[in-house]
Design a protein around this motif. Structure first.
Motif, PDB file in Angstrom:
ATOM      1  N   GLY C  87       0.834  -1.213   0.000  1.00 53.38           N
ATOM      2  CA  GLY C  87       0.000   0.000   0.000  1.00 53.38           C
ATOM      3  C   GLY C  87       0.860   1.250   0.000  1.00 53.38           C
ATOM      4  N   ALA C  88       1.856   1.244   0.894  1.00 51.30           N
ATOM      5  CA  ALA C  88       2.731   2.414   0.966  1.00 51.30           C
ATOM      6  C   ALA C  88       3.469   2.603  -0.356  1.00 51.30           C
ATOM      7  CB  ALA C  88       3.728   2.252   2.115  1.00 51.30           C
ATOM      8  N   THR C 102       6.793  13.739   0.701  1.00 50.70           N
ATOM      9  CA  THR C 102       7.276  12.523   0.047  1.00 50.70           C
ATOM     10  C   THR C 102       8.744  12.306   0.344  1.00 50.70           C
ATOM     11  OG1 THR C 102       5.750  13.108  -1.700  1.00 50.70           O
ATOM     12  CG2 THR C 102       7.278  11.327  -2.149  1.00 50.70           C
ATOM     13  N   ARG C 103       9.503  13.386   0.256  1.00 49.18           N
ATOM     14  CA  ARG C 103      10.934  13.259   0.542  1.00 49.18           C
ATOM     15  C   ARG C 103      11.155  12.756   1.959  1.00 49.18           C
ATOM     16  NH1 ARG C 103      11.606  17.841  -2.602  1.00 49.18           N
ATOM     17  NH2 ARG C 103      11.604  19.245  -0.820  1.00 49.18           N
ATOM     18  N   SER C 108      12.619   8.486   5.728  1.00 47.20           N
ATOM     19  CA  SER C 108      12.272   7.666   6.885  1.00 47.20           C
ATOM     20  C   SER C 108      12.442   6.191   6.559  1.00 47.20           C
ATOM     21  CB  SER C 108      10.827   7.907   7.301  1.00 47.20           C
ATOM     22  OG  SER C 108      10.602   9.264   7.465  1.00 47.20           O
ATOM     23  N   ILE C 109      11.947   5.819   5.378  1.00 48.04           N
ATOM     24  CA  ILE C 109      12.019   4.408   5.002  1.00 48.04           C
ATOM     25  C   ILE C 109      13.474   3.959   4.889  1.00 48.04           C
ATOM     26  CG2 ILE C 109      11.546   2.772   3.142  1.00 48.04           C
ATOM     27  CD1 ILE C 109       8.974   4.427   2.639  1.00 48.04           C
ATOM     28  N   ARG C 110      14.271   4.816   4.288  1.00 49.64           N
ATOM     29  CA  ARG C 110      15.685   4.462   4.155  1.00 49.64           C
ATOM     30  C   ARG C 110      16.343   4.296   5.520  1.00 49.64           C
ATOM     31  NH1 ARG C 110      16.109   7.426  -0.480  1.00 49.64           N
ATOM     32  NH2 ARG C 110      16.496   9.371   0.645  1.00 49.64           N
ATOM     33  N   ILE C 154       8.555  -2.245   1.008  1.00 50.21           N
ATOM     34  CA  ILE C 154       8.192  -0.991   0.329  1.00 50.21           C
ATOM     35  C   ILE C 154       9.169  -0.702  -0.806  1.00 50.21           C
ATOM     36  CG2 ILE C 154       7.990   1.516   0.588  1.00 50.21           C
ATOM     37  CD1 ILE C 154       7.107   1.005   3.489  1.00 50.21           C
ATOM     38  N   THR C 155      10.463  -0.851  -0.492  1.00 46.20           N
ATOM     39  CA  THR C 155      11.460  -0.518  -1.508  1.00 46.20           C
ATOM     40  C   THR C 155      11.362  -1.440  -2.722  1.00 46.20           C
ATOM     41  OG1 THR C 155      12.871   0.116   0.325  1.00 46.20           O
ATOM     42  CG2 THR C 155      13.899  -0.015  -1.822  1.00 46.20           C
ATOM     43  N   THR C 156      11.268  -2.753  -2.458  1.00 47.78           N
ATOM     44  CA  THR C 156      11.209  -3.667  -3.607  1.00 47.78           C
ATOM     45  C   THR C 156       9.904  -3.487  -4.381  1.00 47.78           C
ATOM     46  OG1 THR C 156      10.369  -5.419  -2.187  1.00 47.78           O
ATOM     47  CG2 THR C 156      12.727  -5.434  -2.669  1.00 47.78           C
ATOM     48  N   ALA C 157       8.796  -3.259  -3.663  1.00 48.44           N
ATOM     49  CA  ALA C 157       7.517  -3.092  -4.366  1.00 48.44           C
ATOM     50  C   ALA C 157       7.557  -1.824  -5.214  1.00 48.44           C
ATOM     51  CB  ALA C 157       6.369  -3.029  -3.363  1.00 48.44           C
TER      52      ALA C 157
END
Lengths: 219, 253, 288
Positions: C87-88, C102-103, C108-110, C154-157
């Motif tokens: 979803g994310a 977005t940035r 945050s994800i990184r 999230i990253t791979t998707a």
């Protein structure tokens, strides 16, 4: 494939038939008006020549547009070039018919110096040649086109005959010179029409075979 | 609005960020005619085309002023539904882009997203759209195979069929034959001439011979400006602008 | 031959040689590890090792509770992280406009991906075990592992979404599809194999983690199988850790430890294999 373009080409072909038909009718009418000394009809013929000229410009415009937009090559290109040539010839032939009509107007109701027999005969052959030529164009028949050129010789012979006859009349009675010259012009015009038919035939041969052939009968 | 134009732009200006891409373009597209937009690469012809179905909306930092009228209504105006506009104005892309689905599913895609479920109607539409693009005879026995197995030309005609299925009013084509061989190209061009009986067609092409062959009207764009617009026959035989003349006769671009 | 050309060819061979050796080194190390574990562990593996609980102070018997525990925790992890992660990713890849938000989310994800796994463990204790009162349980551990897996998924998707050709999106939108219809009918099916592979790989990595479950639910030893999601559980990686460092008779249980390691590796390998097969079969459907 390229149906639209093919349709355009067929339309052009139809235009050529129409224009050829117009020239036949004009020639026939002009000679008839001369023979029957119908000045009113002759005036109408003179006026109607503008329709032939207009037709020529319309066809030329169509050709130019097709060349500009459709990039014709090979047969298609020869077709369009042939059409451009044919309409020029037809238009000139129309002018000759108009010329005969003008002579008829000039002559008015003055009596002819000789009975008109050979001149209508010449016209008949010339018109027959036009019709055959249009057919050979429709059928892309270069053999018939070559044969038609031979028919031109008949017209030439008749022309020589008429010329001698008129010359004799003029020598006999110089007062007939004006009237005899009118008839000489008339026969000359018909002879030119037949000549131009052979030019069209050359175009048809070019269209079918791709070869440019100078034909036998020359003026 | 007394104009009979199907699509019309009025003083259309478009900016991508700092780049002024279209300058004051005003053009009238007549219904049931094929209108070609030509010009050298980067002249803005594709950008202009994508204004007609608002596909430029997808590009960030795009700013538009002026009007784009569809049947006299400004499609960039308030309250216009972009989804509805795109249903009425179809777009065929430069490279055939069938979805990685069956031939059948490609054609029915537009119907399904519009909530049409009637089996009979769907089947009829599939046959009709494929027929209209001359594809039916070629694929009727393998509607369930993947669309990716078709040849490039067939794929492009499938994309056209897919667009026809939702019965648009205007069909935009963005260099639709640039990825195709000559035979497939002529098929598409012939198809365009047939389709104009029912649709208004705007075609962008970098191939001006193609513009000559298929279009009734031609617009020449250069550096984001509409230099000349007129009947194709006139543009190709007696252009008014020297720039147009130079371009169509291959002297630059 | 020209000497310059010869020289360049030589450089070329040397360059290739060094790079090839690097690659070979990695493969060799992998095979040494696998070989070592396989040789030492294979004799331990038997049906009873797989189907029985540990006995006699974990010096005998099998590892069934650990297998079951790992299995359930993995399922919780998947159920929690895949939908949220995908979803994310959809949001970031399809909807989000480039901007500070977005940035910020991407950063945050990184950062989340770089957080050591033990920190996840502590966070899991704070949030799930204590604040949400889920206690030390399969649920808490599964959710903690889920958090750990999220950045990866999230990253791979998102990468999988990026591989969807622009033409499919535009083609769909140009037919009057809404963005959501476009995502659901064109983007998602196309990206699905990639998402699935990424998710399975992420989860298989989580299945082998020890630190995050250390405080959130894993037990040293449980005589019975877990009865519900709120029970504590045994897990393969933790069991392996115990057997190899914390046991009172480390030397004696060494074969058991190797057996456990082999089972864990085979499990992870099977998961990865599933991912590879699925990706291959689904890709075939889309790309000719």
């Amino acid at each position: 494939m390229r149906q639209t373009f093919q349709d355009n080409l067929s339309e052009l072909e139809q235009d050529i038939f129409t224009m050829g038909e117009m020239v036949c009718i004009a020639t026939n009418r002009a000679v008839k008006a001369l023979k029957e000394q119908d000045v009113e009809e002759a005036k109408r013929i003179k006026h109607d020549d503008k329709y032939i000229n207009e037709k020529r410009w319309t066809i030329e415009e169509k050709c130019i547009n097709l060349i500009a937009t459709q990039q014709p090559v090979a047969t298609d290109l020869r077709e369009l070039i042939a059409v451009l040539n044919i309409i020029t010839e037809l238009e000139r032939m129309g002018d000759y018919a108009e010329g005969i009509a003008k002579i008829a107007i000039k002559i008015g109701d003055q009596p002819h110096v000789k009975p008109l027999i050979d001149i209508p005969r010449m016209a008949e052959i010339a018109i027959d040649m036009i019709n055959k030529t249009l057919r050979s164009y429709a059928e892309r028949d270069d053999k018939t086109a070559r044969l038609i050129c031979k028919q031109d010789d008949e017209v030439d012979e008749l022309y020589t005959q008429v010329y001698r006859e008129l010359l004799a009349i003029m020598i006999e009675d110089p007062r007939t010179i004006t009237m005899a010259t009118y008839l000489l012009w008339t026969s000359h015009n018909i002879e030119r029409i037949a000549d131009r038919v052979t030019n069209i035939c050359e175009r048809i041969i070019f269209l079918v075979t791709g070869e440019i052939e100078e034909n036998v009968s020359k003026y | 609005m007394t104009s009979t134009a199907k699509v019309e732009t009025k003083n259309l200006n478009l900016y991508y960020g700092p780049n002024h891409v279209l300058h004051d373009v005003s053009v009238q597209i007549l219904p049931n005619k094929v209108t070609a937009l030509i010009g050298p690469s980067g002249c803005g012809k594709s950008t202009l085309l994508r204004c007609f179905n608002r596909l430029n909306d997808l590009i960030v930092n795009t700013k538009i002023d002026g009007e784009v009228l569809l049947d006299g209504k400004n499609i960039y105006g308030n309250g216009m539904d972009v989804v509805d506009i795109r249903r009425r104005v179809g777009l065929i892309f430069q490279k055939p882009n069938p979805f990685p689905k069956s031939i059948y599913d490609n054609v029915t895609f537009g119907l399904k997203i519009n909530g049409i479920r009637e089996k009979k109607r769907i089947a009829e539409t599939v046959e009709k759209s494929l027929n209209d693009t001359g594809l039916w005879e070629e694929v009727k026995d393998r509607l369930n195979t993947s669309a990716l197995e078709l040849s490039g030309g067939q794929q492009q005609r499938l994309c056209i069929a897919r667009a026809l299925a939702i019965e648009p009013e205007v069909i935009l084509m963005d260099e639709p034959t640039s990825a195709l061989d000559p035979a497939a190209t002529f098929k598409i061009e012939e198809l365009v001439s047939q389709l104009k009986k029912k649709y208004t067609i705007i075609i962008v092409t970098h191939n001006m011979q193609q513009a000559g062959r298929v279009s009734d009207y031609t617009g020449f764009l250069y550096l984001g400006k509409l230099i000349e617009f007129g009947k194709t026959n006139d543009i190709f035989t007696r252009p008014k602008e020297k720039l147009t003349e130079n371009y169509i006769s291959g002297r630059f671009g | 031959m020209d000497s310059k050309v010869k020289k360049r060819q030589l450089q070329q061979y040397i360059g290739f040689g060094i790079l090839g050796a690097c690659a070979l080194f990695v493969v060799i190390i992998l095979f040494i590890i696998l070989y070592d574990i396989a040789v030492k562990g294979i004799s331990t593996i038997s049906w009873s090792f797989l189907s029985e609980p540990p006995r006699a102070g974990m010096t005998e018997g099998g590892i069934l509770p650990a297998i079951i525990g790992t299995f359930f925790v993995t399922i919780i992890t998947a159920v929690f992280s895949v939908p949220i992660g995908v979803g994310a990713a959809i949001y970031l890849s399809e909807y989000a406009q480039e901007g500070w938000l977005t940035r910020w989310i991407r950063a945050s994800i990184r950062n989340l991906a770089g957080v050591p796994s033990i920190v996840y463990g502590l966070f899991g204790v704070a949030l799930f075990v204590n604040t949400m009162s889920l206690g030390a349980s399969i649920l808490s551990a599964g959710l903690t592992l889920g958090l750990l897996t999220l950045p990866w998924i999230i990253t791979t998707a998102e990468e999988a979404f990026q591989t969807v050709p622009k033409a499919y999106r535009e083609g769909s939108l140009a037919l009057g599809a809404t963005p959501w219809q476009t995502i659901r009918r064109n983007v998602l099916p196309y990206a699905f194999p990639g998402i699935l592979t990424g998710a399975i790989l992420g989860i298989s990595r989580a299945a082998g983690e020890t630190a995050p479950i250390l405080f959130t639910g894993v037990a040293f030893f449980l005589p019975q199988l877990p009865g519900s999601l709120t029970d504590q559980f045994m897990a393969l990686p933790y069991h392996l850790y115990i057997m190899s460092t914390q046991h009172h008779a480390i030397e004696a249980v060494r074969p058991l430890a190797y057996g456990t390691a082999l089972v864990l590796i085979i499990l992870v390998f099977l998961l990865n294999l599933t991912a590879i097969i699925l990706r291959y079969r689904l890709r075939k459907k889309y790309v000719r």
